[in-house]
Design a protein around this motif. Structure first.
Motif, short mmCIF file in Angstrom:
data_model
loop_
_atom_site.label_atom_id
_atom_site.label_comp_id
_atom_site.label_asym_id
_atom_site.label_seq_id
_atom_site.Cartn_x
_atom_site.Cartn_y
_atom_site.Cartn_z
N SER A 55 0.72 -1.22 0.05
CA SER A 55 -0.11 0.01 0.05
C SER A 55 0.85 1.26 -0.04
O SER A 55 2.16 1.03 0.28
N PRO A 56 0.27 2.37 -0.27
CA PRO A 56 1.15 3.71 -0.30
C PRO A 56 1.68 3.84 1.18
O PRO A 56 2.79 4.49 1.22
N GLY A 57 1.05 3.49 2.30
CA GLY A 57 1.23 3.83 3.50
C GLY A 57 2.85 2.95 3.72
O GLY A 57 3.53 3.24 4.39
N LYS A 58 2.88 1.62 3.31
CA LYS A 58 3.65 0.73 3.64
C LYS A 58 5.00 1.15 2.74
O LYS A 58 6.14 0.92 2.92
N VAL A 59 4.69 1.74 1.42
CA VAL A 59 5.86 2.05 0.72
C VAL A 59 6.66 3.28 1.43
O VAL A 59 7.67 3.39 1.53
N GLY A 60 5.75 4.40 2.17
CA GLY A 60 6.30 5.48 2.75
C GLY A 60 7.21 4.92 3.92
O GLY A 60 8.27 5.36 4.24
N ILE A 61 6.46 3.97 4.61
CA ILE A 61 7.41 3.37 5.75
C ILE A 61 8.68 2.67 5.47
O ILE A 61 9.72 3.01 5.88
#
Length: 451
Positions: A55-61
């Protein structure tokens, strides 16, 4: 009249070509590296979300974890570079990045990608310290800034080529094609590693190969050099022009002005063209520390003008907005070009010749402390005032860094003159390239040396 014009044009074209064989080879290396990296980075959002399945959130993390790892590995990586020699570690770091790219098509899920990202961080930290240490070690003093300018231009050429190749991969609409683009990036990295291994050995490469670098140099290291730490911190702040270029001005255009979104392409295109053709010219005036300080003032002036112009576009309409946003982006590009020459000069003149890698490691850490907070703070400042007055606070931050850079540089100069005066006494014409003697031309312990 026409003859003069023709001569000027030929002179301009000649100026775009690196003047020495070594500078041309280093520029080629930069282009190879950037082409491979940008081929993947252009489609990385699609790759990470639709191929890896994050997900985009996990990419950021994941990218945050990678950034933290690069920060933590920076100083140890610099120590390793000094221990084993810059050219060897530069080539090895590129091979390591190639291996990480080759692993990417087989990565599934967040955990696996984080593992590969940490590998990228380790070899990225080694590569950053080693390639800068090699350039400053192998080149005569008078060629360092000029050659860095040509390498910077070539890097932008490579990024442009890589973006084009990555764009073609995206245009196919095939996830299979996107999945295997890292293989092309890996091939470019391996070609780059081979190219690096064919470069002449720098003095510290030969010392490492002969066993002279088994013990650390005597005297205080960069962690005990407050002038270096402060200088590189303030330079990190001045390099936040990249945050304006890549994040804040594009967001401002979309959210706070009536300019069409398509203008973004013209902004980035203008920046790329200017950074390909102008570095050799804009850095030509940097010959001394005082020249570099003057360039920091020029860079800050461009930065401040960009802030004021961009703030005004909140209240303009139509073609005036388009022209002003474009002008704001051009002026911040001027800040980038000016600070480039200054930063190369400071790194070359104020670091210990016996600890180039270690100094680069500390520079990565202190520079990150001066830079990494900028995306969050600048976006908050720019958008938190209804009329855009937060841009004036951003400009004030740059004024403060500009005020702080001069005493920091003078402190670093005093430390240099006291603890490694040979760096201050080095003449611009001193030969620094050390080629192997006939006795050294045989096998060496360097596993990357071609047969």
């Amino acid at each position: 009249m026409s003859t003069t014009t023709s001569g000027d044009q030929r002179g301009f074209l000649r100026r775009l070509i690196p003047p020495t064989g070594l500078s041309r080879r280093l520029a080629t290396q930069s282009a190879l590296f950037a082409t491979g990296e940008s081929t993947f980075m252009t489609g990385s959002a699609v790759f990470l979300t639709q191929v890896v399945g994050m997900s985009p959130g996990k990419v950021g993390i994941a990218l945050t974890i990678m950034g933290v790892a690069e920060f933590l590995f920076a100083y140890p990586a610099g120590r390793v570079v000094d221990r084993f020699g810059p050219r060897r570690m530069w080539a090895l770091s590129t091979v390591g990045r190639a291996a990480a790219f080759l692993a990417l098509p087989f990565v599934e899920g967040f955990g696996a990608y984080v593992g590969v990202a940490i590998v990228f961080a380790i070899f990225g930290s080694i590569g950053e310290s080693s390639h800068q240490a090699y350039v400053y070690d192998v080149l005569p003093r008078g060629e360092r800034v000029e050659t860095q300018a040509y390498m910077y231009s070539s890097l932008n050429v490579g990024h442009t080529l890589g973006a084009g190749i990555g764009g073609l991969a995206l245009a196919t609409g095939s996830l299979d094609v996107i999945q295997w683009t890292p293989v092309f990036a890996a091939a470019m990295m391996l070609a780059n590693a081979f190219w690096i291994s064919r470069l002449p050995a720098a003095p510290h490469d030969l010392r490492a190969a002969s066993g002279e670098r088994r013990t650390r140099p005597t005297g205080p290291g960069p962690l005990r050099n407050p002038g270096w730490i402060l200088t590189t911190f303030f330079m990190g702040v001045l390099w936040t022009n990249q945050t304006l270029l890549q994040v804040v001005i594009p967001l401002w255009l979309v959210v706070a002005t009536d300019a069409p979104d398509v203008l973004l392409a013209w902004l980035f295109g203008t920046n790329t063209v200017l950074c390909i053709f102008l570095p050799a010219y804009t850095s030509s005036g940097v010959r001394t520390i005082n020249d570099a300080l003057r360039y920091t003032y020029v860079s800050s002036a461009f930065f401040i003008v960009s802030c004021v112009i961009t703030m005004i576009t909140h209240s303009t309409v139509g073609l005036i907005t388009v022209l002003l946003v474009w002008l704001g982006h051009v002026t911040v590009t001027g800040a980038e070009l000016a600070i480039s020459g200054a930063s190369w000069s400071f790194e070359a003149e104020l670091s210990d010749p016996d600890r180039r890698g270690e100094y680069q490691g500390v520079q990565q850490v202190s520079g990150a402390l001066g830079f990494q907070w900028a995306p969050a703070l600048y976006t908050f400042l720019a958008f938190s005032w209804h009329g855009g007055e937060g841009w004036l606070v951003i400009a004030a931050i740059i004024v403060a860094a500009t005020i702080g850079i001069r005493p920091s540089v003078r402190l670093a100069e005093r430390f240099r003159d006291q603890h490694f005066p040979e760096a201050a006494d080095e003449t611009p014409t001193e030969p620094r390239v050390v080629m192997p003697t006939p006795d050294q031309a045989g096998p060496t312990p360097d596993p990357l040396e071609p047969a």
